[in-house]
Motif scaffolding. Sequence first.
Motif, mmCIF file in Angstrom:
data_model
loop_
_atom_site.group_PDB
_atom_site.id
_atom_site.type_symbol
_atom_site.label_atom_id
_atom_site.label_comp_id
_atom_site.label_asym_id
_atom_site.label_seq_id
_atom_site.Cartn_x
_atom_site.Cartn_y
_atom_site.Cartn_z
ATOM 1 N N PHE A 1 0.832 -1.206 0.000
ATOM 2 C CA PHE A 1 0.000 0.000 0.000
ATOM 3 C C PHE A 1 0.870 1.260 0.000
ATOM 4 C CE2 PHE A 1 -3.354 -2.357 2.814
ATOM 5 C CZ PHE A 1 -3.651 -3.197 1.753
ATOM 6 N N ASP A 2 2.146 1.109 0.301
ATOM 7 C CA ASP A 2 3.028 2.248 0.525
ATOM 8 C C ASP A 2 4.106 2.320 -0.548
ATOM 9 O OD1 ASP A 2 4.660 4.249 1.471
ATOM 10 O OD2 ASP A 2 4.805 3.449 3.516
ATOM 11 N N PRO A 3 4.057 3.304 -1.441
ATOM 12 C CA PRO A 3 5.069 3.417 -2.486
ATOM 13 C C PRO A 3 6.498 3.503 -1.961
ATOM 14 C CG PRO A 3 3.222 4.876 -2.942
ATOM 15 C CD PRO A 3 3.013 4.334 -1.559
ATOM 16 N N ALA A 4 6.670 3.972 -0.722
ATOM 17 C CA ALA A 4 8.020 4.129 -0.163
ATOM 18 C C ALA A 4 8.747 2.803 -0.033
ATOM 19 C CB ALA A 4 7.959 4.800 1.211
ATOM 20 N N GLU A 5 8.009 1.703 -0.004
ATOM 21 C CA GLU A 5 8.620 0.399 0.222
ATOM 22 C C GLU A 5 8.665 -0.456 -1.038
ATOM 23 O OE1 GLU A 5 6.717 -1.370 3.618
ATOM 24 O OE2 GLU A 5 7.271 0.294 4.932
ATOM 25 N N THR A 6 8.479 0.159 -2.198
ATOM 26 C CA THR A 6 8.413 -0.584 -3.452
ATOM 27 C C THR A 6 9.682 -1.400 -3.694
ATOM 28 O OG1 THR A 6 7.093 1.214 -4.388
ATOM 29 C CG2 THR A 6 7.988 -0.404 -5.931
ATOM 30 N N PRO A 7 9.562 -2.734 -3.782
ATOM 31 C CA PRO A 7 10.723 -3.564 -4.102
ATOM 32 C C PRO A 7 10.914 -3.660 -5.610
ATOM 33 C CG PRO A 7 8.846 -4.964 -3.660
ATOM 34 C CD PRO A 7 8.368 -3.534 -3.496
ATOM 35 N N GLY A 8 11.949 -4.362 -6.049
ATOM 36 C CA GLY A 8 12.239 -4.472 -7.480
ATOM 37 C C GLY A 8 11.366 -5.513 -8.146
ATOM 38 N N LEU B 1 0.154 -3.485 -8.892
ATOM 39 C CA LEU B 1 -1.204 -4.012 -8.975
ATOM 40 C C LEU B 1 -2.143 -3.128 -8.160
ATOM 41 C CD1 LEU B 1 -2.131 -7.776 -8.435
ATOM 42 C CD2 LEU B 1 -3.479 -5.972 -7.406
ATOM 43 N N LEU B 2 -1.659 -2.662 -7.018
ATOM 44 C CA LEU B 2 -2.458 -1.817 -6.123
ATOM 45 C C LEU B 2 -2.197 -0.335 -6.350
ATOM 46 C CD1 LEU B 2 -1.931 -3.868 -2.830
ATOM 47 C CD2 LEU B 2 -3.690 -4.165 -4.587
ATOM 48 N N MET B 3 -0.947 0.013 -6.654
ATOM 49 C CA MET B 3 -0.591 1.433 -6.752
ATOM 50 C C MET B 3 -1.309 2.146 -7.887
ATOM 51 S SD MET B 3 3.409 0.986 -5.634
ATOM 52 C CE MET B 3 4.044 2.397 -6.521
ATOM 53 N N TYR B 4 -1.580 1.439 -8.986
ATOM 54 C CA TYR B 4 -2.303 2.086 -10.090
ATOM 55 C C TYR B 4 -3.740 2.441 -9.709
ATOM 56 C CZ TYR B 4 0.992 2.104 -13.990
ATOM 57 O OH TYR B 4 2.038 2.397 -14.833
ATOM 58 N N ALA B 5 -4.256 1.822 -8.661
ATOM 59 C CA ALA B 5 -5.588 2.181 -8.179
ATOM 60 C C ALA B 5 -5.519 3.241 -7.096
ATOM 61 C CB ALA B 5 -6.305 0.939 -7.642
ATOM 62 N N LYS C 1 -0.334 2.493 6.682
ATOM 63 C CA LYS C 1 -0.581 1.174 6.082
ATOM 64 C C LYS C 1 -1.978 0.662 6.417
ATOM 65 C CE LYS C 1 4.112 -0.687 5.633
ATOM 66 N NZ LYS C 1 4.903 0.373 6.281
ATOM 67 N N LYS C 2 -2.486 1.024 7.597
ATOM 68 C CA LYS C 2 -3.815 0.566 7.999
ATOM 69 C C LYS C 2 -4.924 1.330 7.272
ATOM 70 C CE LYS C 2 -2.398 -0.913 12.618
ATOM 71 N NZ LYS C 2 -2.465 -0.621 14.078
ATOM 72 N N ALA C 3 -4.676 2.597 6.963
ATOM 73 C CA ALA C 3 -5.676 3.416 6.272
ATOM 74 C C ALA C 3 -4.966 4.328 5.284
ATOM 75 C CB ALA C 3 -6.488 4.223 7.279
ATOM 76 N N PRO C 4 -4.456 3.749 4.184
ATOM 77 C CA PRO C 4 -3.667 4.550 3.237
ATOM 78 C C PRO C 4 -4.526 5.556 2.473
ATOM 79 C CG PRO C 4 -4.047 2.357 2.355
ATOM 80 C CD PRO C 4 -4.562 2.339 3.761
ATOM 81 N N ILE C 5 -3.947 6.706 2.226
ATOM 82 C CA ILE C 5 -4.571 7.730 1.390
ATOM 83 C C ILE C 5 -3.616 8.018 0.243
ATOM 84 C CG2 ILE C 5 -5.037 10.217 1.273
ATOM 85 C CD1 ILE C 5 -6.392 10.036 3.938
ATOM 86 N N GLY C 6 -4.163 8.092 -0.949
ATOM 87 C CA GLY C 6 -3.351 8.398 -2.121
ATOM 88 C C GLY C 6 -3.997 9.466 -2.964
ATOM 89 N N ALA C 7 -3.524 9.569 -4.214
ATOM 90 C CA ALA C 7 -4.076 10.541 -5.155
ATOM 91 C C ALA C 7 -4.557 9.838 -6.421
ATOM 92 C CB ALA C 7 -3.030 11.598 -5.508
ATOM 93 N N GLY C 8 -4.767 8.516 -6.314
ATOM 94 C CA GLY C 8 -5.159 7.731 -7.465
ATOM 95 C C GLY C 8 -6.652 7.725 -7.726
ATOM 96 N N PRO C 9 -7.089 6.945 -8.723
ATOM 97 C CA PRO C 9 -8.503 6.935 -9.121
ATOM 98 C C PRO C 9 -9.425 6.216 -8.138
ATOM 99 C CG PRO C 9 -7.258 5.336 -10.411
ATOM 100 C CD PRO C 9 -6.257 6.132 -9.629
ATOM 101 N N TYR C 10 -8.844 5.444 -7.207
ATOM 102 C CA TYR C 10 -9.655 4.714 -6.237
ATOM 103 C C TYR C 10 -9.134 4.945 -4.825
ATOM 104 C CZ TYR C 10 -12.330 2.332 -9.803
ATOM 105 O OH TYR C 10 -13.198 2.075 -10.843
ATOM 106 N N ARG C 11 -10.051 5.024 -3.880
ATOM 107 C CA ARG C 11 -9.685 5.214 -2.489
ATOM 108 C C ARG C 11 -9.849 3.915 -1.710
ATOM 109 N NH1 ARG C 11 -13.819 5.690 1.060
ATOM 110 N NH2 ARG C 11 -15.933 5.844 0.209
#
Length: 535
Positions: free
Chosen positions: A69-76, A82-86, A207-217
Amino acid sequence: MGGQTRIDASDRGRAENIRGRTSSDLTRRGLLTLSALGIAAAGQRAALAASPDGQLTWAVHISLAPTWFDPAETPGMITPFLLMYALHDAMVKPMPGSAAEPCLAEAWKMAPDGLSYEFTLRAGTKFHDGAPVTADDVKFSFERYRGTSAALMKDRVAAVETPDERSVRFVLKKPWPDFLTFYSSATGAGWIVPKKYIEQVGEEGFKKAPIGAGPYRFVSFTPGVELVFEAFDGYWRKTPAVKRLVFKVVPEEATRLAALKRGEVDIAYSIRGELAEEVQKTPGLTLKPVVTQATFWLYFPDQWDAKSPWHDLRVREAARLAIDGKSISEALTLGYSPITNSIIPDGFDFYWKAPAAVYDLAKAKQLLAEAGFRNGFDAGDYSCDASYANLAEAAINNLQEAGIRVKLRPLERAAFFAAYSEKKLKNLIQGSSGAFGNAATRLEAFVVKDGAYAYGSYPEIDALFAEQAIELDLAKRTAMLHRVQQIVHERAIYAPLLQLAFINGQGKRVAEPALGLIRGHPYSAPYEDVTIKQN
């Protein structure tokens, strides 16, 4: 700002080929104005028609982890996307028709000397709590980033400046032709999170209640069961057509297919072999294969240990010759998966075409005998991502026919990649990566010294890689990266398996699954383009 190169939303064709370009190459392309952005935005606003409606459900082949849920931890790896695009959005990211599409950033400029990049934030973008996306959020997201290649990026960025709320300038210590590739696609550093919210709720709270700027909350997450998103009608690109997205965790392939047949799910990820043939034969279902940028391989992490059998090049070559990639592709993915004999996807910039893979069991046994293993040897654990245990089983059968005896050790995906990156695995690793990027980004993570998944390295490769990283001449840089890949092949650092065709099943309610819209991306995306058939 005069005399700098501008890349904006009107530059669709050129953005696809931007990776690896020199600053002079870009400058010669000239200055593109922002007027086209206004036209594009107007068209997008006109498309904001009906409110989101309905629900689509995916049967996902892996257990979902909050770390994704957290872009800061994106592995290679590609899984978090799968989740970040939403849930999230990036300054610049791969989109349909473009490897580097302006998103939260409406435009960017690279200085002619290659020493800085300035991004202009799109007006009116906001997070799911209504807070505006600002330059401070962009700086915070970069500085907070700790995923793959974080040390490399921060070592090369001298400063992140925020002249105003909509402007962000990255100042580099020296020209770095791959900055945009790393920032926009190969890492999660350019995916923006809300500074004030994270400071308020903390890391675990996010991580428990992530907020982003994507098309889905985010709506809810039940570990091991399902994740639920709802459409965010304030998304800048367009209002999503589907109201609710549900991702159900269904590890068993046959169970995913059964749920698809019953209409309990609308899209089932990763349906392979005989089950994929069953999808083809079932009225109302559609087989959706997507050739991805995910390559799979066998890695020999003990090859730098003089006491290990894998230290002997002949043993590594024997393992490579023992793998019948063509038969594995046909059995698991109906032949859709290309056998490229490389860990670099064939669509990546700077890809070097390796010699064709050869399956030669007799030669493999001969090499083992020459290395002192006439009767083969016990090679210990074969560690893999559990969702690809069937690929592992096929490879293990091949290895055992040659006399290399191993024991399958499947791990849940998050645990597997954590152990892989923490250098805790031994003997044989079935590695993979579907991450965006180019040949240099893939090599940086898996081959070069101190790479996130590199258990050792070779000085000649390290020297060439360091040299190419600052080379602005495209032809010279290409030659260096080709030579690195050639050495990887000659030294059998890896035994490539296949380049994955990700095969999915689609139900009759789906009009647009958004599978394959983004080149090389295995999952549905962009989610705002997903639609349901109208009755």
